[in-house]
Design a protein around this motif. Structure first.
Motif, PDB file in Angstrom:
ATOM      1  N   HIS A 323      46.332  37.248  46.925  1.00 43.73           N
ATOM      2  CA  HIS A 323      46.577  36.010  46.470  1.00 43.73           C
ATOM      3  C   HIS A 323      47.100  35.397  45.320  1.00 43.73           C
ATOM      4  CE1 HIS A 323      43.826  34.942  49.873  1.00 43.73           C
ATOM      5  NE2 HIS A 323      42.815  35.570  49.083  1.00 43.73           N
ATOM      6  N   GLY A 324      47.767  34.530  45.280  1.00 46.96           N
ATOM      7  CA  GLY A 324      48.702  34.007  44.012  1.00 46.96           C
ATOM      8  C   GLY A 324      47.636  33.401  43.211  1.00 46.96           C
ATOM      9  N   ILE A 325      48.137  33.123  42.051  1.00 48.32           N
ATOM     10  CA  ILE A 325      47.464  32.715  40.743  1.00 48.32           C
ATOM     11  C   ILE A 325      46.834  31.313  41.132  1.00 48.32           C
ATOM     12  CG2 ILE A 325      49.261  31.357  39.680  1.00 48.32           C
ATOM     13  CD1 ILE A 325      46.754  33.903  38.050  1.00 48.32           C
ATOM     14  N   GLY A 326      47.396  30.254  41.932  1.00 48.32           N
ATOM     15  CA  GLY A 326      47.054  28.969  42.239  1.00 48.32           C
ATOM     16  C   GLY A 326      45.719  29.221  42.870  1.00 48.32           C
ATOM     17  N   PHE A 327      45.695  30.150  43.989  1.00 46.75           N
ATOM     18  CA  PHE A 327      44.328  30.248  44.838  1.00 46.75           C
ATOM     19  C   PHE A 327      43.335  30.835  44.100  1.00 46.75           C
ATOM     20  CE2 PHE A 327      42.023  32.055  48.166  1.00 46.75           C
ATOM     21  CZ  PHE A 327      41.778  31.008  48.877  1.00 46.75           C
ATOM     22  N   VAL A 328      43.680  31.823  43.226  1.00 43.95           N
ATOM     23  CA  VAL A 328      42.861  32.426  42.324  1.00 43.95           C
ATOM     24  C   VAL A 328      41.977  31.523  41.525  1.00 43.95           C
ATOM     25  CG1 VAL A 328      42.607  34.176  40.539  1.00 43.95           C
ATOM     26  CG2 VAL A 328      44.109  34.642  42.461  1.00 43.95           C
ATOM     27  N   PHE A 329      42.923  30.561  41.061  1.00 38.69           N
ATOM     28  CA  PHE A 329      41.935  29.645  40.059  1.00 38.69           C
ATOM     29  C   PHE A 329      41.060  28.730  41.073  1.00 38.69           C
ATOM     30  CE2 PHE A 329      45.360  29.908  36.673  1.00 38.69           C
ATOM     31  CZ  PHE A 329      44.403  30.083  35.743  1.00 38.69           C
ATOM     32  N   LEU A 330      41.398  28.330  42.185  1.00 34.75           N
ATOM     33  CA  LEU A 330      40.327  27.654  43.003  1.00 34.75           C
ATOM     34  C   LEU A 330      39.220  28.585  43.116  1.00 34.75           C
ATOM     35  CD1 LEU A 330      42.690  26.098  45.732  1.00 34.75           C
ATOM     36  CD2 LEU A 330      41.733  24.955  43.904  1.00 34.75           C
ATOM     37  N   LEU A 331      39.264  29.784  43.300  1.00 37.61           N
ATOM     38  CA  LEU A 331      38.097  30.820  43.562  1.00 37.61           C
ATOM     39  C   LEU A 331      37.554  31.022  42.327  1.00 37.61           C
ATOM     40  CD1 LEU A 331      39.767  33.922  45.760  1.00 37.61           C
ATOM     41  CD2 LEU A 331      38.308  31.977  46.339  1.00 37.61           C
ATOM     42  N   ILE A 332      38.037  30.966  41.091  1.00 38.87           N
ATOM     43  CA  ILE A 332      37.220  31.038  39.995  1.00 38.87           C
ATOM     44  C   ILE A 332      36.583  29.522  39.760  1.00 38.87           C
ATOM     45  CG2 ILE A 332      37.691  30.582  37.229  1.00 38.87           C
ATOM     46  CD1 ILE A 332      40.219  32.354  37.521  1.00 38.87           C
ATOM     47  N   VAL A 333      36.984  28.504  39.983  1.00 36.24           N
ATOM     48  CA  VAL A 333      36.026  27.490  40.009  1.00 36.24           C
ATOM     49  C   VAL A 333      35.004  27.370  41.064  1.00 36.24           C
ATOM     50  CG1 VAL A 333      35.966  24.816  40.618  1.00 36.24           C
ATOM     51  CG2 VAL A 333      37.975  25.770  39.280  1.00 36.24           C
ATOM     52  N   LEU A 334      35.243  28.148  42.140  1.00 40.68           N
ATOM     53  CA  LEU A 334      34.059  28.132  43.040  1.00 40.68           C
ATOM     54  C   LEU A 334      33.087  29.113  42.742  1.00 40.68           C
ATOM     55  CD1 LEU A 334      32.932  28.008  46.204  1.00 40.68           C
ATOM     56  CD2 LEU A 334      34.490  29.858  46.836  1.00 40.68           C
ATOM     57  N   TYR A 335      33.486  30.316  42.187  1.00 43.29           N
ATOM     58  CA  TYR A 335      32.416  31.246  41.808  1.00 43.29           C
ATOM     59  C   TYR A 335      31.774  30.758  40.470  1.00 43.29           C
ATOM     60  CZ  TYR A 335      34.427  34.742  44.821  1.00 43.29           C
ATOM     61  OH  TYR A 335      34.764  35.121  46.081  1.00 43.29           O
ATOM     62  N   MET A 336      32.381  29.765  39.728  1.00 37.41           N
ATOM     63  CA  MET A 336      31.752  29.480  38.472  1.00 37.41           C
ATOM     64  C   MET A 336      30.545  28.608  39.034  1.00 37.41           C
ATOM     65  SD  MET A 336      32.688  29.774  35.296  1.00 37.41           S
ATOM     66  CE  MET A 336      34.388  30.271  34.508  1.00 37.41           C
ATOM     67  N   ILE A 337      30.782  27.634  40.085  1.00 35.32           N
ATOM     68  CA  ILE A 337      29.795  26.760  40.654  1.00 35.32           C
ATOM     69  C   ILE A 337      28.557  27.501  41.447  1.00 35.32           C
ATOM     70  CG2 ILE A 337      29.282  25.112  42.171  1.00 35.32           C
ATOM     71  CD1 ILE A 337      32.147  24.015  41.802  1.00 35.32           C
ATOM     72  N   LEU A 338      29.064  28.589  41.896  1.00 34.44           N
ATOM     73  CA  LEU A 338      28.024  29.487  42.717  1.00 34.44           C
ATOM     74  C   LEU A 338      27.087  30.110  41.584  1.00 34.44           C
ATOM     75  CD1 LEU A 338      30.206  30.726  45.943  1.00 34.44           C
ATOM     76  CD2 LEU A 338      28.494  28.855  45.768  1.00 34.44           C
ATOM     77  N   THR A 339      27.736  30.587  40.699  1.00 32.09           N
ATOM     78  CA  THR A 339      26.993  31.623  39.861  1.00 32.09           C
ATOM     79  C   THR A 339      26.061  30.508  38.900  1.00 32.09           C
ATOM     80  OG1 THR A 339      28.905  33.110  39.429  1.00 32.09           O
ATOM     81  CG2 THR A 339      27.112  33.139  37.566  1.00 32.09           C
ATOM     82  N   PHE A 340      26.393  29.583  38.483  1.00 22.86           N
ATOM     83  CA  PHE A 340      25.367  28.768  37.959  1.00 22.86           C
ATOM     84  C   PHE A 340      24.344  27.934  38.886  1.00 22.86           C
ATOM     85  CE2 PHE A 340      28.486  28.722  34.474  1.00 22.86           C
ATOM     86  CZ  PHE A 340      27.735  28.229  33.345  1.00 22.86           C
ATOM     87  N   SER A 341      24.562  27.811  39.987  1.00 16.48           N
ATOM     88  CA  SER A 341      23.743  27.332  41.111  1.00 16.48           C
ATOM     89  C   SER A 341      22.913  28.310  41.384  1.00 16.48           C
ATOM     90  CB  SER A 341      24.684  26.711  42.414  1.00 16.48           C
ATOM     91  OG  SER A 341      25.523  26.111  42.126  1.00 16.48           O
ATOM     92  N   VAL A 342      23.057  29.609  41.349  1.00 12.75           N
ATOM     93  CA  VAL A 342      21.927  30.674  41.965  1.00 12.75           C
ATOM     94  C   VAL A 342      21.185  30.714  40.623  1.00 12.75           C
ATOM     95  CG1 VAL A 342      21.924  33.059  42.391  1.00 12.75           C
ATOM     96  CG2 VAL A 342      23.727  31.740  43.464  1.00 12.75           C
ATOM     97  N   GLN A 343      21.699  31.027  39.301  1.00 13.68           N
ATOM     98  CA  GLN A 343      20.891  30.901  38.274  1.00 13.68           C
ATOM     99  C   GLN A 343      20.072  29.920  38.082  1.00 13.68           C
ATOM    100  OE1 GLN A 343      20.921  33.787  36.028  1.00 13.68           O
ATOM    101  NE2 GLN A 343      19.009  32.731  35.553  1.00 13.68           N
ATOM    102  N   ILE A 344      20.404  28.772  38.157  1.00 14.49           N
ATOM    103  CA  ILE A 344      19.507  27.631  38.065  1.00 14.49           C
ATOM    104  C   ILE A 344      18.434  27.611  38.999  1.00 14.49           C
ATOM    105  CG2 ILE A 344      19.227  25.049  38.461  1.00 14.49           C
ATOM    106  CD1 ILE A 344      22.251  25.100  37.021  1.00 14.49           C
TER     107      ILE A 344
END
Length: 369
Positions: A323-344
């Motif tokens: 993927h290009g950098i734009g789609f990667v940034f969307l994935l970064i946001v997704l994984y941020m949300i998921l990581t915090f959600s699982v930890q909480i």
């Protein structure tokens, strides 16, 4: 003079930032195509951030020396648990997708493997990352903390490990189990079973222990500690830079398998970075972002495992390095949300209070954490 707090806010912030940083870095490394990683300024900068492993390891050494758990038994126990966690994480990253049929074919093909599929996945489960390094190191540095009382003796051990690493790298036992163990300590191949061999990477932890001991001797005066870091950092750069830039094949030879000059050079810049962050933190007021970083710091190991498992599972959904950098940034946001959600969610299951990140905590409460 009244003893000051053993807890250093700057280290909490740095460890918290490392959690955020590793989600960004790992998402880019797993999902971005070659052009996005190497031919864009943003991609190049994120890859550069990935060279910050020494920051985490030196912080680990400092906190190891100031921890309330000072016994040799606790160090060995913690090291063993980290090793178990490392192999559990690899199992979750690589075997669960195979069992449930969402493994990434692109990722497997990248290695160009031939032979039994079971052998290929055993390789992945045994893959040595920073958790294996931390676990093995704790099995050894506990003895240093118990028996070496002079801070310069601690530093000498760290520098000695860096000094001999190139000479003993690549030791091979020619027996599968023993060879894997030797890789954990002395690997010099890339890619290999092991990305962070104990020699030379444990040097950074021991250098951190040197400053942790110095911190104790200054009666936990953090200003003196970081001023000392600045001076030693400048000295390390003065010694390491000529070795790296004039004799780079031996003293650097690649990020994952550095020689003595590379260790000293990277440690120097790391110490100056820590000094800079400390001085910035003195001017910062408590706010929600700082509390989030402190929350990440307290949950660093579990959040490291969570984000790697999620990003690895995502290869089967989003593909591997496509993927290009734009789609990667969307994935970064997704994984941020998921990581915090699982930890909480884990915190709630364990009846902890994850929402502590959104409120102020008293000085006494912070020290106890």
């Amino acid at each position: 003079m009244e003893q000051q707090s053993k807890r250093i806010v700057a280290l909490d912030l740095i460890k918290g930032m490392s959690v955020i940083g590793m989600i960004i870095i790992h998402t880019l490394l797993i999902n971005a195509n070659v052009q996005s990683r190497s031919e864009t300024a943003i991609g190049g900068f994120i890859v550069f951030l990935g060279r910050g492993t020494s920051i985490f390891l030196i912080c680990m050494g400092i906190t190891f020396m100031t921890s309330s758990h000072q016994s040799l038994k606790s160090s060995i126990k913690r090291g063993g648990l980290l090793l178990l966690a490392a192999f559990f994480m690899n199992f979750m990253k690589f075997i669960i997708p195979v069992i449930f049929g969402f493994a990434s074919e692109d990722f497997i093909q990248k290695f160009g493997w031939h032979g039994p599929i079971e052998q290929q996945y055993l390789y992945l489960v045994l893959l040595g990352d920073i958790l294996q390094l931390a676990g093995i190191s704790l099995l050894f540095v506990g003895f240093i903390r118990k028996y070496v009382k002079n801070k310069f003796g601690i530093l000498a051990i760290g520098l000695l490990i860096a000094l001999v690493s190139k000479e003993i790298s690549g030791i091979n036992m020619d027996y599968p189990v023993l060879n894997y163990i030797s890789d954990l300590f002395f690997s010099n191949d890339f890619p290999a079973n092991v990305y962070f061999p104990v020699f030379p990477w444990m040097s950074f932890i021991i250098i951190g222990m040197f400053f942790g001991k110095w911190f104790q001797e200054t009666n936990y005066d953090s200003k003196k500690l970081f001023k000392n870091m600045l001076y030693v950092g400048l000295l390390f750069i003065a010694v390491g830079a000529p070795l790296v830039f004039l004799y780079g094949d031996y003293n650097y030879g690649g990020f994952y398998h550095m020689g003595p000059g590379g260790v000293i050079y990277f440690a120097g810049w790391t110490l100056i970075f820590l000094w800079a962050i400390f001085n910035i933190s003195l001017k910062m007021k408590e706010n929600a972002f700082m509390r989030i970083l402190k929350y990440c710091s307290r949950n660093l190991t579990s959040m490291y495992m969570i984000q790697w498992i999620l990003i690895s599972w995502g290869k089967g959904i989003f593909g591997y390095r496509q993927h290009g950098i734009g789609f990667v940034f969307l994935l970064i946001v997704l994984y941020m949300i998921l990581t915090f959600s699982v930890q909480i969610s884990l915190d709630l299951l364990r009846k902890k209070k994850p929402l502590i990140m959104f409120r102020r905590i008293s000085t006494d409460e912070a020290v106890l954490k």
